[in-house]
Enzyme design. Structure first.
Site, PDB file in Angstrom:
ATOM      1  N   SER A  21       0.799  -0.972   0.014  1.00 43.12           N
ATOM      2  CA  SER A  21      -0.223  -0.123   0.037  1.00 43.12           C
ATOM      3  C   SER A  21       0.842   1.341  -0.035  1.00 43.12           C
ATOM      4  O   SER A  21       1.954   1.154   0.338  1.00 43.12           O
ATOM      5  CB  SER A  21      -0.919  -0.071   1.285  1.00 43.12           C
ATOM      6  OG  SER A  21      -1.474   1.251   1.590  1.00 43.12           O
ATOM      7  N   TYR A  31       0.355   0.413  10.801  1.00 40.61           N
ATOM      8  CA  TYR A  31       0.021  -0.356   9.265  1.00 40.61           C
ATOM      9  C   TYR A  31       0.966   0.076   8.464  1.00 40.61           C
ATOM     10  O   TYR A  31       1.260  -0.745   7.411  1.00 40.61           O
ATOM     11  CB  TYR A  31      -1.260   0.803   8.974  1.00 40.61           C
ATOM     12  CG  TYR A  31      -1.852   0.386   7.493  1.00 40.61           C
ATOM     13  CD1 TYR A  31      -2.511  -0.901   7.207  1.00 40.61           C
ATOM     14  CD2 TYR A  31      -1.792   1.155   6.591  1.00 40.61           C
ATOM     15  CE1 TYR A  31      -3.068  -1.270   5.880  1.00 40.61           C
ATOM     16  CE2 TYR A  31      -2.293   1.094   5.376  1.00 40.61           C
ATOM     17  CZ  TYR A  31      -2.868  -0.147   5.103  1.00 40.61           C
ATOM     18  OH  TYR A  31      -3.404  -0.476   3.514  1.00 40.61           O
TER      19      TYR A  31
END
Length: 327
Positions: free
Chosen positions: A159, A185
């Protein structure tokens, strides 16, 4: 050797869909496993791989929910797997290996994002444990089947969240630093990208190539369920009525657009003999340079991957650490 982190001019772009990138490709006789394959871009990946003729296995923690979701994809198989449970990962892999089938495509699509602090039974932070360690253990346990395919691809969903933080080898589980959901994350997504680098290096002689993918921001998949809608509106991802904004050039994509890069990495003949790269918008991403770093961090329409997310030394170190953590 690892492929240069430079675009190929694939002929596709940010608005390309999964159906467009797989058009004309026949996967008859190929076997695929797609984690997270019962929702969002994982389900779309399952759909187009099956339509192209592949046998597809969908590992799922909630088997009944998964079966209901993939009911519209005739022939897709569902088996139990919990990425946070090492015994479950081993059982799934052993069952697949016992089937005697080669594994041509492994798409590690499952993931969680910006969750509150949760630790698994081993004490590992859940985003790192789910997004990276669970997939690391699954991939390494399935390695014999990948090698048997005589030409396999591993696709790992990373990501642009790599911007939020790299891998802190001194405190992977937030035992000595304050926990921040997006920092964790970012660490897990950087780990995903580094994993593809080292998996590709280790797998080349056996015909195994690996790719990391930034799919874009697809907020109607459930991944963003822990995010405040006010944050999403401020980012321009939701309109004033709470509906998703579609603007693929700003990475705001539909599910079919979001699945496109992963499907391309898994199936495109253009990538034969290549690997170990981070991809987005259905092409290999360029490296972020000092000249365009500010624009990249500002979220402007600047593609690219941070050098630290594809650093081979960090990738090798992460692999060794992950081996110890997953026994």
């Amino acid at each position: 050797m690892t492929t240069a982190q430079q675009p190929l001019n694939s002929g596709f772009g940010a608005a390309s869909t999964s159906e467009e990138v797989i058009k004309g490709i026949d996967l008859t006789g190929k076997v695929a496993i797609v984690t997270g394959g019962y929702s969002g871009i994982g389900l779309e990946t399952v759909r187009v791989l099956r339509a192209a003729g592949a046998e597809v296995v969908v590992p799922a923690r909630d088997v009944e929910r998964a079966r209901a979701a993939v009911a519209a994809v005739p022939g897709a198989e569902v088996e139990h797997l919990d990425l946070l449970d090492p015994a479950s990962v081993d059982t799934f892999a052993a069952t697949f290996l016992a089937s005697g089938r080669p594994l041509h495509l492994l798409v590690n699509s499952a993931g969680i994002m910006a969750t509150p602090l949760v630790r698994d039974a081993r004490g590992y932070e859940s985003q790192f444990a789910t997004n990276h360690l669970g997939h690391f253990q699954l991939t390494t346990r399935l390695w014999p089947a990948l090698a048997e395919a005589d030409g396999a691809r591993i696709v790992v969903l990373s990501s642009r969240g790599i911007r939020f933080g790299g891998v802190d080898f001194d405190d992977l589980n937030f035992e000595h630093r304050a926990y921040e959901p997006f920092l964790a994350y970012g660490q897990s997504k950087t780990a995903n990208a580094l994993f593809a680098v080292e998996a590709d290096r280790r797998g080349q002689e056996q015909g195994i190539r690996a790719f990391a993918v930034h799919p874009g921001l697809i907020i109607d998949t459930g991944l963003a369920k822990h995010l405040d809608t006010a944050v999403l509106r401020a980012a321009g991802a939701l309109d004033d009525e709470g509906r998703p904004v579609r603007d693929p050039e700003r990475q705001l994509k539909t599910v079919r657009q979001g699945a496109a890069t992963g499907v391309w990495c898994a199936t495109s003949p253009r990538l034969d003999g290549l690997g170990g790269v981070y991809c987005e918008n259905v092409d290999i991403s360029p490296l972020v340079t000092p000249e365009n770093e500010a624009a990249w961090y500002a979220g402007e329409n600047t593609p690219g991957v941070l050098p630290r997310a594809v650093d081979p030394e960090a990738a090798a170190r992460l692999w060794e650490v992950s081996e110890r953590l997953t026994a």
